[in-house]
Design a protein around this motif. Structure first.
Motif, mmCIF file in Angstrom:
data_model
loop_
_atom_site.group_PDB
_atom_site.id
_atom_site.type_symbol
_atom_site.label_atom_id
_atom_site.label_comp_id
_atom_site.label_asym_id
_atom_site.label_seq_id
_atom_site.Cartn_x
_atom_site.Cartn_y
_atom_site.Cartn_z
ATOM 1 N N ARG A 61 0.852 -1.185 0.000
ATOM 2 C CA ARG A 61 0.000 0.000 0.000
ATOM 3 C C ARG A 61 0.889 1.236 0.000
ATOM 4 O O ARG A 61 1.861 1.318 0.738
ATOM 5 N N LYS A 62 0.529 2.210 -0.807
ATOM 6 C CA LYS A 62 1.281 3.453 -0.895
ATOM 7 C C LYS A 62 0.522 4.529 -0.121
ATOM 8 O O LYS A 62 -0.542 4.970 -0.552
ATOM 9 N N VAL A 63 1.067 4.899 1.049
ATOM 10 C CA VAL A 63 0.439 5.910 1.901
ATOM 11 C C VAL A 63 1.464 6.990 2.193
ATOM 12 O O VAL A 63 2.537 6.713 2.723
ATOM 13 N N LEU A 64 1.131 8.223 1.838
ATOM 14 C CA LEU A 64 2.005 9.363 2.085
ATOM 15 C C LEU A 64 1.343 10.270 3.106
ATOM 16 O O LEU A 64 0.172 10.634 2.957
ATOM 17 N N ILE A 65 2.082 10.619 4.151
ATOM 18 C CA ILE A 65 1.599 11.521 5.193
ATOM 19 C C ILE A 65 2.270 12.877 4.990
ATOM 20 O O ILE A 65 3.496 12.972 5.049
ATOM 21 N N LEU A 66 1.474 13.914 4.741
ATOM 22 C CA LEU A 66 1.986 15.286 4.684
ATOM 23 C C LEU A 66 1.691 15.905 6.038
ATOM 24 O O LEU A 66 0.527 16.137 6.370
ATOM 25 N N GLY A 67 2.725 16.135 6.824
ATOM 26 C CA GLY A 67 2.531 16.608 8.178
ATOM 27 C C GLY A 67 3.237 17.909 8.454
ATOM 28 O O GLY A 67 4.275 18.204 7.871
ATOM 29 N N GLY A 68 2.676 18.695 9.362
ATOM 30 C CA GLY A 68 3.288 19.942 9.784
ATOM 31 C C GLY A 68 2.249 20.852 10.405
ATOM 32 O O GLY A 68 1.068 20.516 10.503
ATOM 33 N N MET A 69 2.699 22.010 10.801
ATOM 34 C CA MET A 69 1.828 22.991 11.451
ATOM 35 C C MET A 69 0.701 23.418 10.513
ATOM 36 O O MET A 69 0.816 23.290 9.290
ATOM 37 N N GLY A 70 -0.369 23.949 11.104
ATOM 38 C CA GLY A 70 -1.487 24.433 10.306
ATOM 39 C C GLY A 70 -1.101 25.641 9.471
ATOM 40 O O GLY A 70 -0.319 26.479 9.901
ATOM 41 N N GLY A 71 -1.646 25.707 8.266
ATOM 42 C CA GLY A 71 -1.457 26.878 7.421
ATOM 43 C C GLY A 71 -0.162 26.940 6.649
ATOM 44 O O GLY A 71 0.166 27.984 6.076
ATOM 45 N N ILE A 72 0.598 25.834 6.589
ATOM 46 C CA ILE A 72 1.882 25.907 5.894
ATOM 47 C C ILE A 72 1.856 25.266 4.506
ATOM 48 O O ILE A 72 2.881 25.201 3.848
ATOM 49 N N GLY A 73 0.699 24.777 4.062
ATOM 50 C CA GLY A 73 0.592 24.335 2.680
ATOM 51 C C GLY A 73 0.442 22.847 2.437
ATOM 52 O O GLY A 73 0.620 22.394 1.312
ATOM 53 N N LYS A 74 0.094 22.070 3.448
ATOM 54 C CA LYS A 74 -0.079 20.617 3.251
ATOM 55 C C LYS A 74 -1.193 20.335 2.243
ATOM 56 O O LYS A 74 -1.009 19.553 1.311
ATOM 57 N N THR A 75 -2.314 20.976 2.431
ATOM 58 C CA THR A 75 -3.438 20.792 1.516
ATOM 59 C C THR A 75 -3.066 21.262 0.120
ATOM 60 O O THR A 75 -3.387 20.594 -0.873
ATOM 61 N N GLN A 76 -2.381 22.385 0.024
ATOM 62 C CA GLN A 76 -1.978 22.894 -1.287
ATOM 63 C C GLN A 76 -1.052 21.912 -2.002
ATOM 64 O O GLN A 76 -1.165 21.719 -3.213
ATOM 65 N N LEU A 77 -0.135 21.288 -1.260
ATOM 66 C CA LEU A 77 0.743 20.276 -1.878
ATOM 67 C C LEU A 77 -0.063 19.100 -2.398
ATOM 68 O O LEU A 77 0.203 18.582 -3.491
ATOM 69 N N ALA A 78 -1.055 18.670 -1.634
ATOM 70 C CA ALA A 78 -1.905 17.559 -2.073
ATOM 71 C C ALA A 78 -2.678 17.950 -3.332
ATOM 72 O O ALA A 78 -2.804 17.146 -4.271
ATOM 73 N N ILE A 79 -3.191 19.169 -3.382
ATOM 74 C CA ILE A 79 -3.917 19.651 -4.558
ATOM 75 C C ILE A 79 -2.994 19.683 -5.770
ATOM 76 O O ILE A 79 -3.360 19.205 -6.859
ATOM 77 N N ILE A 80 -1.813 20.227 -5.597
ATOM 78 C CA ILE A 80 -0.866 20.313 -6.709
ATOM 79 C C ILE A 80 -0.501 18.923 -7.211
ATOM 80 O O ILE A 80 -0.466 18.675 -8.416
ATOM 81 N N TYR A 81 -0.250 17.994 -6.290
ATOM 82 C CA TYR A 81 0.069 16.624 -6.692
ATOM 83 C C TYR A 81 -1.096 16.020 -7.486
ATOM 84 O O TYR A 81 -0.898 15.442 -8.557
ATOM 85 N N ALA A 82 -2.310 16.156 -6.966
ATOM 86 C CA ALA A 82 -3.481 15.575 -7.635
ATOM 87 C C ALA A 82 -3.667 16.168 -9.032
ATOM 88 O O ALA A 82 -3.948 15.435 -9.980
ATOM 89 N N LYS A 83 -3.495 17.472 -9.161
ATOM 90 C CA LYS A 83 -3.638 18.107 -10.479
ATOM 91 C C LYS A 83 -2.524 17.680 -11.426
ATOM 92 O O LYS A 83 -2.775 17.374 -12.588
ATOM 93 N N ARG A 84 -1.316 17.674 -10.936
ATOM 94 C CA ARG A 84 -0.169 17.352 -11.783
ATOM 95 C C ARG A 84 -0.196 15.901 -12.258
ATOM 96 O O ARG A 84 0.229 15.599 -13.360
#
Length: 172
Positions: free
Chosen positions: A13-36
């Motif tokens: 299973r391929k599971v990637l955890i994007l972790g860090g403080m709130g507001g630093i771009g985790k969701t944006q990275l996921a969006i960019i990955y999904a679009k790309r």
């Protein structure tokens, strides 16, 4: 880590955890990955994992799009989605569990399909409490780094800080 394998059935299973403080771009990275990489996947599903209730609402929306059934309780919805994701001819899917910031609320592993094929991204403020391949997202240490990235991405030269050195125009 996440790209679908050419043999279609990955051995793990391929599971990637994007972790860090709130507001630093985790969701944006996921969006960019999904679009790309949208052409690498047959299905991409975005799930609000903030609470189990919001996750169940997201899962119900997914079920309404992919399943011919309408009246299911929350447990049945996940069973049907998991079965759909587990089909042998349905191996190139991506689930994005966004904002799983409080792992004490519910166990997210309960919402992972039993099959090893497909990919999962989880964004969280507590990456050490969620199982998967971890990437820690951090704020830029220096303003110059963020300005360099902005200049590169925007194609502009001479990007400068918008900081004002005077207090002019600020009222109490």
């Amino acid at each position: 880590i996440l790209q679908p394998q050419s043999d279609s059935l990955g051995s793990h299973r391929k599971v990637l955890i994007l972790g860090g403080m709130g507001g630093i771009g985790k969701t944006q990275l996921a969006i960019i990955y999904a679009k790309r990489h949208r052409h690498s996947y047959s299905s991409i599903f975005w799930l609000d994992a903030n609470t189990e209730a919001t996750l169940n609402n997201s899962l119900r929306a997914v079920a309404n799009r992919i399943l011919p059934v309408s009246k299911l309780d929350d447990d049945q919805v996940w069973v049907h989605i998991s079965n759909w994701l587990s089909k042998l001819d349905n191996t190139r899917w991506l689930l994005i569990f966004d904002n799983h910031d409080d792992p004490d609320q519910y166990e997210i592993t309960k919402y992972r399909p039993s099959v090893a094929h497909g990919s999962i991204i989880i964004t969280t403020r507590q990456p050490d409490r969620v199982n998967g391949e971890k990437i820690k997202v951090q704020s830029m240490a220096k303003e110059e780094e963020s300005l360099r990235i902005l200049a590169t991405r925007s194609g502009r030269d001479n990007v400068t800080s918008g900081k004002s050195t005077s207090q002019e125009g600020i009222s109490a």
